[in-house]
Write a protein that holds these residues in place. Sequence first.
Motif, PDB file in Angstrom:
ATOM      1  N   PHE A 161       0.823  -1.210   0.000  1.00 13.94           N
ATOM      2  CA  PHE A 161       0.000   0.000   0.000  1.00 13.94           C
ATOM      3  C   PHE A 161       0.859   1.263   0.000  1.00 13.94           C
ATOM      4  CE2 PHE A 161      -3.319  -2.642   2.339  1.00 13.94           C
ATOM      5  CZ  PHE A 161      -4.161  -2.727   1.237  1.00 13.94           C
ATOM      6  N   GLU A 162       0.386   2.288  -0.697  1.00 11.73           N
ATOM      7  CA  GLU A 162       1.014   3.597  -0.559  1.00 11.73           C
ATOM      8  C   GLU A 162       0.551   4.231   0.752  1.00 11.73           C
ATOM      9  OE1 GLU A 162      -0.217   6.553  -3.433  1.00 11.73           O
ATOM     10  OE2 GLU A 162      -2.153   5.588  -3.704  1.00 11.73           O
ATOM     11  N   GLU A 163       1.222   5.298   1.135  1.00 10.47           N
ATOM     12  CA  GLU A 163       0.928   5.967   2.398  1.00 10.47           C
ATOM     13  C   GLU A 163      -0.473   6.582   2.378  1.00 10.47           C
ATOM     14  OE1 GLU A 163       2.525   7.673   6.135  1.00 10.47           O
ATOM     15  OE2 GLU A 163       1.533   5.921   5.283  1.00 10.47           O
ATOM     16  N   THR A 164      -1.130   6.588   3.519  1.00 15.74           N
ATOM     17  CA  THR A 164      -2.480   7.137   3.666  1.00 15.74           C
ATOM     18  C   THR A 164      -2.531   8.013   4.905  1.00 15.74           C
ATOM     19  OG1 THR A 164      -3.287   5.003   2.854  1.00 15.74           O
ATOM     20  CG2 THR A 164      -4.914   6.519   3.723  1.00 15.74           C
ATOM     21  N   ILE A 165      -2.870   9.294   4.743  1.00 17.83           N
ATOM     22  CA  ILE A 165      -2.940  10.169   5.918  1.00 17.83           C
ATOM     23  C   ILE A 165      -4.262  10.933   6.015  1.00 17.83           C
ATOM     24  CG2 ILE A 165      -0.433  10.459   5.909  1.00 17.83           C
ATOM     25  CD1 ILE A 165      -0.945  13.349   4.945  1.00 17.83           C
ATOM     26  N   ARG A 166      -5.055  10.956   4.959  1.00 18.79           N
ATOM     27  CA  ARG A 166      -6.283  11.753   5.002  1.00 18.79           C
ATOM     28  C   ARG A 166      -7.224  11.230   6.090  1.00 18.79           C
ATOM     29  NH1 ARG A 166     -11.508  12.171   2.086  1.00 18.79           N
ATOM     30  NH2 ARG A 166     -12.011  14.392   2.010  1.00 18.79           N
ATOM     31  N   ASN A 167      -7.662  12.141   6.939  1.00 21.38           N
ATOM     32  CA  ASN A 167      -8.585  11.827   8.030  1.00 21.38           C
ATOM     33  C   ASN A 167      -8.041  10.767   8.979  1.00 21.38           C
ATOM     34  OD1 ASN A 167     -10.526  13.654   7.119  1.00 21.38           O
ATOM     35  ND2 ASN A 167     -11.520  12.135   5.806  1.00 21.38           N
ATOM     36  N   LEU A 168      -6.730  10.669   9.087  1.00 22.60           N
ATOM     37  CA  LEU A 168      -6.150   9.722  10.032  1.00 22.60           C
ATOM     38  C   LEU A 168      -6.582  10.078  11.459  1.00 22.60           C
ATOM     39  CD1 LEU A 168      -4.176   7.301  10.181  1.00 22.60           C
ATOM     40  CD2 LEU A 168      -2.334   8.950  10.525  1.00 22.60           C
ATOM     41  N   PRO A 188      -6.070   2.775  -0.612  1.00 21.43           N
ATOM     42  CA  PRO A 188      -4.854   3.314  -1.231  1.00 21.43           C
ATOM     43  C   PRO A 188      -4.320   2.384  -2.312  1.00 21.43           C
ATOM     44  CG  PRO A 188      -4.390   2.447   0.955  1.00 21.43           C
ATOM     45  CD  PRO A 188      -5.873   2.424   0.798  1.00 21.43           C
ATOM     46  N   GLY A 189      -3.597   2.966  -3.242  1.00 22.53           N
ATOM     47  CA  GLY A 189      -3.022   2.171  -4.306  1.00 22.53           C
ATOM     48  C   GLY A 189      -1.959   1.222  -3.782  1.00 22.53           C
ATOM     49  N   ARG A 190      -1.808   0.095  -4.465  1.00 19.53           N
ATOM     50  CA  ARG A 190      -0.758  -0.867  -4.126  1.00 19.53           C
ATOM     51  C   ARG A 190       0.405  -0.609  -5.080  1.00 19.53           C
ATOM     52  NH1 ARG A 190      -3.092  -6.714  -3.947  1.00 19.53           N
ATOM     53  NH2 ARG A 190      -1.079  -7.085  -2.928  1.00 19.53           N
ATOM     54  N   ILE A 191       1.440   0.019  -4.565  1.00 18.04           N
ATOM     55  CA  ILE A 191       2.519   0.503  -5.428  1.00 18.04           C
ATOM     56  C   ILE A 191       3.720  -0.438  -5.440  1.00 18.04           C
ATOM     57  CG2 ILE A 191       1.819   2.907  -5.207  1.00 18.04           C
ATOM     58  CD1 ILE A 191       3.926   3.307  -3.082  1.00 18.04           C
ATOM     59  N   TYR A 192       3.675  -1.513  -4.617  1.00 12.52           N
ATOM     60  CA  TYR A 192       4.749  -2.496  -4.599  1.00 12.52           C
ATOM     61  C   TYR A 192       4.154  -3.900  -4.732  1.00 12.52           C
ATOM     62  CZ  TYR A 192       7.083   1.462  -2.320  1.00 12.52           C
ATOM     63  OH  TYR A 192       7.561   2.707  -2.005  1.00 12.52           O
ATOM     64  N   PRO A 193       4.914  -4.838  -5.281  1.00 12.33           N
ATOM     65  CA  PRO A 193       4.444  -6.229  -5.311  1.00 12.33           C
ATOM     66  C   PRO A 193       4.234  -6.735  -3.888  1.00 12.33           C
ATOM     67  CG  PRO A 193       6.335  -5.935  -6.759  1.00 12.33           C
ATOM     68  CD  PRO A 193       6.213  -4.672  -5.958  1.00 12.33           C
ATOM     69  N   PRO A 194       3.193  -7.518  -3.639  1.00  9.66           N
ATOM     70  CA  PRO A 194       2.899  -7.985  -2.278  1.00  9.66           C
ATOM     71  C   PRO A 194       4.001  -8.881  -1.728  1.00  9.66           C
ATOM     72  CG  PRO A 194       1.549  -9.143  -3.895  1.00  9.66           C
ATOM     73  CD  PRO A 194       2.226  -8.034  -4.628  1.00  9.66           C
ATOM     74  N   GLY A 195       4.241  -8.725  -0.416  1.00 11.39           N
ATOM     75  CA  GLY A 195       5.201  -9.565   0.268  1.00 11.39           C
ATOM     76  C   GLY A 195       6.649  -9.255  -0.014  1.00 11.39           C
ATOM     77  N   LEU A 196       6.934  -8.143  -0.681  1.00  7.10           N
ATOM     78  CA  LEU A 196       8.306  -7.865  -1.106  1.00  7.10           C
ATOM     79  C   LEU A 196       8.913  -6.657  -0.406  1.00  7.10           C
ATOM     80  CD1 LEU A 196      10.592  -8.688  -3.032  1.00  7.10           C
ATOM     81  CD2 LEU A 196       9.598  -7.132  -4.739  1.00  7.10           C
TER      82      LEU A 196
END
Length: 653
Positions: A161-168, A188-196
């Motif tokens: 996941f990319e970083e998420t801060i809105r309404n944290l 949030p968008g997944r910007i990296y391959p999972p588990g890596l």
Amino acid sequence: MNRLPQFVLCLLLSMFVTAATAQIEIRPLAEQAPPKPVPLGAHQLTADDAGAWLDGLMPYGLAKNDLVGAVVVVVKDGQVLLAKGYGHADVATGQPVDPATTLFRVGSISKLFTWTAVMQLVEQGKLDLDADVNRYLDFRIPPRDGQPVTLRELMTHTPGFEETIRNLFASDAQHLLGNAAWVKEWVPGRIYPPGLVPAYSNYGAALAGYIVQRVSGQPFDDYVEGHILQPLGMQYATFRQPLPAALAPHMAKGYAQAGAPAKSFELVNAAAAGALSASGEAMARFMLAQLQNGSYNGAQILAPATLREMFDYRRAAVPGLPAMALGFYHMDRNGQDILGHAGDTQWFHSELALFPQQGVGVFVAIDGAGNGGLRKQLLDGFTDRYFPAPPEVAQPALASARKDGALLVGRYANSRASASNFMAMLGLFSQVRVEQAANGELVTPDFHNLAGQPRHWREVAPFLWRAADGHELLGARVEQGRVRWISIDAVSPVMVFLPVPAWRSAAWNLPLLAIIVLVFALAALLWPVAALVRRACGKPFALTGRARLWYRLSRVAAILQLLLCAGWAGVLARLDANVAGMDSGFDGRLRLIQLVGVLAVLGIAAAAMNAWHAWRVPGGWWRKLNSVALLVACLATLWFVASLHLLGLHLNY
């Protein structure tokens, strides 16, 4: 020969031996825990010694760093060794910190309770760590490269996941969304391959909390209270927001500085990621349960095998640096396995560290906008005092130091980042530059404070460097002769630094940005200056008709571009206030800035028409050159608008 005396003698001897043998009873010794090795030069960890050491450190640290209060708890061998409060819970009333009852916001230490809840449901067969989380949700997490997200990836911060801060955080109770609504607001968008790639994710922990709620059939607060807090007797601990009436009087007030007014109670929408409020002694009970095979005072919150699975799991992003366990991360130091978690809110900073091999746990919470390094000083000092590192023998520099270091030279960006919204700006302004000194040592900024003094690193093992001024380690994962990423031991379980591709490098992007801002500033400034000079000299404006119109519109475009740059600079300056829920007008200003951005982009047409008219007229080289410079600067802004996602249609970040 008479044999009777011999017979009698043999009989007596036989009876004596039989009697003696009958009295011998072999009883095995009771099984004892293996002795815990005491490192050479270590202080004995006793309540008196630890108390005296803390009494010397904490009051001075609070005063030096302008902090209001703190609590420190140490557990050892199944019981609380000491629990001490320092400073005030409420300055106005003079209420001191009580380690038994004073509540502190513990931030991301809350995640350890979420992971405990997840593993309880795994024990019951209701959750599978390696199954697609969509099995447990009423909304969908899109796949990445055809692969789903699993709970194991959520627990190790590798879902991509990319970083998420809105309404944290929420500004007040009326704006409190709650955990369930927050995770559904935006995926949030997944910007990296999972588990890596490890990339610390509050969203991932909040999602796990929502899964606990869905599968258990109970609100998350109720589940944790009924299955963790109450069984452990954590009377002074809660995830509930606002605080229940019985606990509210015990909450430490948050302070920016010791002399500043008290802040209001912080409200966290991503509750499963950071909403726990707890006293020091309540946290001691949680630590004792973790150190005693999941059991405390007769309550079993996790099976021993489950706890071993959490502690023994290791995922090392960088060879030689601390690994990620299941939920816990390693903070190893001085040859000790140390597992735990840190926590930060706007006004509180905490850390929990377990020494499983020693049966020891430490919890500290500090009240203040920053902790001035006191938290790190305490935990590093505690480890060095009671579990010091063995003496080191100076070793010659590795023959590979210069060659290995040369591979790392370049720019790097934190994996905890955004890629689909304006938060990508942070990735441009926070790049880390690695250089190599003449003696082969690496030179980097201070990873904890990019504005601090540069640090030098000496290679102590292949692709592993030690700080010249301390124990900290820097390492690199190198595959097929290329650096995949680097990290330091303080963050390696949850974050790495990725090589920056040339097109994103701040080495040319930031100078380009500075140049175009200068061009816009000169164009906007010289417009009224030129008019005043003409008026003073009594000269008419040479341009007429459409040429005059496009000239003026091009200057308006330059002003709009300046406003756009200033607006985004203001966004970055107010980002912390927005994250903390203190800037309710943030989204409205974002929309206003984006509107200015649209007008600035449209203004490129005016700059183009101005340049076209300038080049149609013979002579006037100054006008020709500045019109081209303005047009090129306007076109260059398109690069930043596109690459940094400055004109997104949504307000998700």
